[in-house]
Enzyme design. Structure first.
Site, short mmCIF file in Angstrom:
data_model
loop_
_atom_site.label_atom_id
_atom_site.label_comp_id
_atom_site.label_asym_id
_atom_site.label_seq_id
_atom_site.Cartn_x
_atom_site.Cartn_y
_atom_site.Cartn_z
NE ARG A 100 40.21 25.26 15.11
CZ ARG A 100 39.52 24.13 15.34
NH1 ARG A 100 39.87 23.33 16.32
NH2 ARG A 100 38.47 23.82 14.61
CG HIS A 110 33.91 26.42 13.62
ND1 HIS A 110 34.92 26.34 12.68
CD2 HIS A 110 33.87 25.18 14.24
CE1 HIS A 110 35.48 25.14 12.73
NE2 HIS A 110 34.87 24.43 13.66
CD GLN A 140 31.49 21.95 12.49
OE1 GLN A 140 32.65 21.74 12.83
NE2 GLN A 140 30.64 20.99 12.19
CG ASP A 157 30.02 23.33 20.47
OD1 ASP A 157 30.78 22.36 20.62
OD2 ASP A 157 30.44 24.49 20.20
CB CYS A 194 30.77 21.24 15.69
SG CYS A 194 30.94 21.65 17.43
NE ARG A 225 34.20 21.28 9.52
CZ ARG A 225 35.12 21.66 10.41
NH1 ARG A 225 35.25 20.98 11.53
NH2 ARG A 225 35.88 22.72 10.21
N1 CP Z 1 34.48 20.54 14.70
C1 CP Z 1 35.79 20.90 14.73
O1 CP Z 1 36.17 22.01 14.36
O2 CP Z 1 36.60 19.94 15.18
P1 CP Z 1 38.18 20.10 15.50
O3 CP Z 1 38.29 20.99 16.70
O4 CP Z 1 38.66 18.71 15.73
O5 CP Z 1 38.83 20.74 14.30
N1 NVA Z 2 32.70 25.76 20.60
C1 NVA Z 2 33.77 24.79 20.41
C2 NVA Z 2 33.79 24.31 19.01
C3 NVA Z 2 34.82 23.24 18.72
C4 NVA Z 2 34.81 22.78 17.31
C5 NVA Z 2 35.10 25.43 20.80
O1 NVA Z 2 35.35 26.58 20.39
O2 NVA Z 2 35.86 24.81 21.51
#
Ligand code: CP
Ligand code: NVA
Length: 330
Positions: free
Chosen positions: A108, A135, A138, A231, A272, A317
């Protein structure tokens, strides 16, 4: 043709065919059954994975960890700033080392180029746990949740409200195109996905009998939607000084009861997570103090309503990430 994803990386859904995505969803359903009936499934006993996070996480980290444990694997977690990667050692060198130790690597971080480079250099499957652009894990949980509620995906209408050019907005457009879901990005013109990605998705959607629509009109965007998704307004990695402008641009796109009323009568709400639906967070309190806004992308009464499937989605997830690890490592 039988689907075989052994040895593949999972970097973005554009790399996968509709049949391959379908296969991962079917596998996820199987894993959910095994988990819920407490049937052991240690199919990858003794393998090792590394999960590398340059941004924070709750769901993605825990899904990889619990998924790996359930499959009999061992996990090393490398958190933001806790390895040599980036500061003292290049991504390329780091990943060549990790590839010698581990059977699979989750990443990530920031640009999509980094995870693509890791996929090219690791020698083992690399899984994208979120970048600035996409993502993909997700998405599997999201469409799995939609299918659990409607018994199908093809021909349904999915609307994303808000910052439609973020990683989640982009990815929802791709997965919708791949699976024949009609996708609408509903938000201000300034925050629409890049034209090139829209065009690519429109072509894929046409092959699968669905459409991609961009609109700045919530009435038009939400009419007849089977799922309304939103989101956060400022994503991880963006500077704090964008809040003022984002709130101004996005207030009109908050998912409220009135917005849900415009959708199909059976419509569900998805997010998400994490979500700013109240002021029970430090950032939520800070924004309330500075801007007088107590609910951001979604109103608390929608988030807490029976239409909201966000915790089923969060649970999914784990089942879907387990499916991705199993399919690529078995
Ligand atoms: N939705 C999601 O990716 O959550 P986290 O940032 O907690 O992993
Ligand atoms: N768009 C958000 C998604 C988090 C799961 C971010 O990148 O922070």
């Amino acid at each position: 043709m039988p689907v075989n994803l052994q040895g593949r990386s999972f970097l973005k859904l554009l790399d996968f065919t509709s049949d391959e995505i379908r296969y991962l969803l079917d596998l996820s359903k199987e894993f959910k059954k095994l988990k819920l009936t407490r049937t052991p499934h240690r199919y990858l006993e003794g393998k090792n994975i590394a999960i590398v996070f340059e941004k924070t996480s709750t769901r993605t980290r825990c899904s990889f960890e619990v998924g790996a444990f359930d499959l009999g694997m061992n996990v090393t977690y490398i958190g933001p700033g806790s390895s040599q990667m980036g500061a003292k050692e290049s991504i390329e060198d780091t990943v060549r080392v990790l590839g010698r130790f581990y059977d699979g690597i989750e990443y990530r971080g920031f640009s999509q180029d980094i995870v693509e480079e890791m996929g090219a250099k690791a020698g083992v499957p690399v899984w994208n746990g979120l970048t600035d652009d996409f993502h993909p894990t997700q998405m599997l949980a999201d469409v799995m949740t939609i299918e659990e509620n409607f018994g199908k995906l093809k021909g349904l209408n999915l609307t994303f409200m808000g910052d439609a050019r973020n990683n989640v907005g982009n990815s929802l457009m791709v997965v919708s195109a791949k699976l024949g879901i009609n996708f609408t990005a509903c938000g201000p013109k300034e925050l629409m996905p890049k034209e090139e990605l829209v065009e690519t998705c429109r072509k894929i959607a046409a092959e699968n009998g669905s459409t991609i629509t961009l609109t700045d009109d919530p009435k038009k965007g939400c009419k007849g939607a089977h799922a309304i998704y939103t989101d956060i307004w400022v994503s991880m990695g963006e500077p704090d000084n964008v809040w003022t402008e984002r709130i101004k641009l996005l207030e009109k796109y908050r998912v409220t009861k009135d917005i849900m009323k415009m959708a199909d009568e059976k419509a569900i709400f998805l997010h998400c997570l994490p979500s700013f639906h109240d002021t029970n967070t430090t950032i939520g309190q800070d924004i309330a103090k500075k801007f007088g806004v107590t609910e951001m992308e979604v109103a608390d009464d929608v988030f807490e309503s029976p239409q909201s499937k966000v915790f089923d989605e969060a649970e999914n997830r784990m089942h879907t990430i387990k499916a991705v690890m199993y399919a690529t490592l078995k």
